[in-house]
Design an enzyme around this catalytic site. Structure first.
Site, mmCIF file in Angstrom:
data_model
loop_
_atom_site.group_PDB
_atom_site.id
_atom_site.type_symbol
_atom_site.label_atom_id
_atom_site.label_comp_id
_atom_site.label_asym_id
_atom_site.label_seq_id
_atom_site.Cartn_x
_atom_site.Cartn_y
_atom_site.Cartn_z
ATOM 1 N N ASN A 9 0.816 -0.791 0.479
ATOM 2 C CA ASN A 9 -0.062 0.004 -0.424
ATOM 3 C C ASN A 9 1.249 0.929 0.223
ATOM 4 O OD1 ASN A 9 -1.620 2.034 0.356
ATOM 5 N ND2 ASN A 9 -2.831 0.799 2.170
ATOM 6 N N HIS A 176 -13.159 3.440 -0.262
ATOM 7 C CA HIS A 176 -13.255 1.361 0.895
ATOM 8 C C HIS A 176 -13.500 0.716 0.481
ATOM 9 C CE1 HIS A 176 -13.756 5.015 4.224
ATOM 10 N NE2 HIS A 176 -12.348 4.163 4.243
ATOM 11 N N ARG A 237 -11.944 15.650 7.493
ATOM 12 C CA ARG A 237 -12.879 15.953 6.540
ATOM 13 C C ARG A 237 -14.287 16.531 6.548
ATOM 14 N NH1 ARG A 237 -11.013 10.839 3.285
ATOM 15 N NH2 ARG A 237 -9.193 10.771 3.672
#
Ligand code: ADP
Length: 397
Positions: A9, A176, A237
């Site tokens: 990742n 996700h 956010r």
């Protein structure tokens, strides 16, 4: 026979990795290269309960990949590695499932970078450096967006001129997805139902947070959109806002588009509301001590989440279970309690003791008998990436 998959990742300044045996599902080696691009870049390896840290003099992603190769050789694990699976954030409309990486796939991921300029270039860097360091191994890309490609038009279209969709790819994509795929499979198993017969709303609540309506294992709608800014309140956010805020703030604060975007991505959410922290655990501690800003921030977070869960049931027509995952979903009994209490009208009833028990890796049902179940499930995106990679490599044999 070699059966391990190296899962990568890769971010712009970090590279996370895990070596997973897909037969036993055991993770042997894990680690994280950090501060890539800086003078004090380093890589940490965790193996059999031990931890080793190496500095990365060159400080590059290539140096990190090289260190992983060296460590695998040193530990005698290299021969067990069968393939490499990469997390790729944005697959646009091109990728509806995981795929073997070749030149054409790399070009398509590059093309999707216009939709995820912060993420895809870093993911590509991981792919290129892995191809150089492990030239003989098959490589697979697993996309965060792919799961949501089953959304119908009515869910993914914004009500803006259709030319923007056709010419610029303006639509809702969702993220996700790898987590949703893993968690919905686990939930079906826990409930003893075939995945095809399930209707779930799943909330993946980490620093980034989203929720998705999942029918028969297929994504039907989700809260994130073209970018991960849309939807729920997150750590920093804002989630959903009036789009008119852009023009208003540009005028009031004399900010350009980048300035407003930064404010909504980095200074908003739990951090902006609480003026204390973006970290849910810290806010809970403050809330338990009576801090009104922390209580308010968590209240807004829970209300908005409950409201979105209820809205997502429209995409399903029924509700078999609500699923909680991600760092907050798996640990915050405080928020889960508030959300479930707001969802009583949908047939959810909290089991307070079970809710307290399901923390720190303990999965389970946190509602009473007779309630629509709410399940806490530990996500494992790395395992999902490893399983996809192994399946694609097996197919090609
Ligand atoms: P990421 O999206 O970066 O992968 P995680 O899934 O690790 O994030 O989730 C991080 C969030 O989980 C943070 O807000 C953190 O405070 C929260 N969290 C972790 N443990 C707990 C806990 N015991 N109680 C409440 N929140 C927690």
């Amino acid at each position: 026979m070699s059966s391990s998959i190296l899962v990568i990742n890769c971010g712009s300044s970090s590279l996370k990795f895990a070596l997973i045996d897909t037969v036993t599902q055991h993770t042997s080696l894990t680690g994280l290269a950090e501060k890539l691009g800086l003078a004090d870049a380093q890589i940490t390896f965790k193996y059999q309960g031990g931890k080793a840290v190496q500095t990365l003099a060159a400080g590059t992603h290539a140096a990190a990949m090289h260190a992983i190769l060296g460590q695998l050789q040193e530990l005698g694990l290299f021969d067990s590695v069968r393939a490499i699976g990469h997390r790729v954030v944005h697959g646009g409309e091109r990728f509806k499932a995981s795929t073997r990486i070749d030149d054409e796939v790399i070009a398509a991921i590059e093309d999707c970078a216009r939709l995820a300029p912060l993420h895809n270039p870093a993911n590509l860097l991981g792919i290129h450096t892995a191809l150089e360091s492990f030239p003989g191994l098959p490589q697979v890309a697993v996309f965060d967006t792919a799961f949501h490609q089953s959304m119908p038009e009515r869910a993914y279209l914004y009500a803006v001129p259709m030319a923007l969709y056709r010419e610029h790819g303006v639509r809702r994509y969702g993220f996700h997805g790898t987590s949703y795929r893993f968690v919905s499979g686990e939930a079906a198993r826990m409930l003893g139902k075939p995945l095809e017969d399930t209707a779930f709303v799943c909330a993946h609540l980490g620093n980034g947070a989203s929720a998705a309506a999942i029918l028969g294992g297929q994504g039907m709608d989700t809260t994130m959109g073209l970018t991960p800014l849309e939807g729920l309140v997150m750590g920093t956010r804002s989630g959903d806002i009036d789009p008119g805020l852009f023009g208003y703030l540009a005028g009031a604060l004399k900010l350009d588009v980048n300035g407003v975007t930064e404010l909504l991505n980095k200074q908003s959410g739990l951090l902006g509301l609480s003026e204390l922290s973006s970290d849910c655990r810290e806010l809970e501690d403050a809330a338990q001590a009576g801090n009104p800003s922390a209580i308010l921030a968590l209240e807004v977070f829970s209300y908005r989440l409950a409201k979105q869960i209820a809205a997502l049931t429209v995409a399903l027509g029924r509700l078999d279970a609500v699923l909680f995952t991600g760092g907050i979903g798996e640990n915050s009994s405080y928020l889960r309690e508030r959300v479930i209490k707001l969802l009583g009208f949908l047939g959810l009833q909290l089991d307070a003791d079970a809710n307290q028990r399901c923390i720190r890796g303990q999965a389970g049902c946190i509602t009473t008998d007779g309630s629509v179940p709410a399940l806490v499930i530990n996500t494992n995106e790395e395992l999902m990436i490893a399983l996809d990679t192994a399946a694609l490599v097996e197919q090609a044999r």
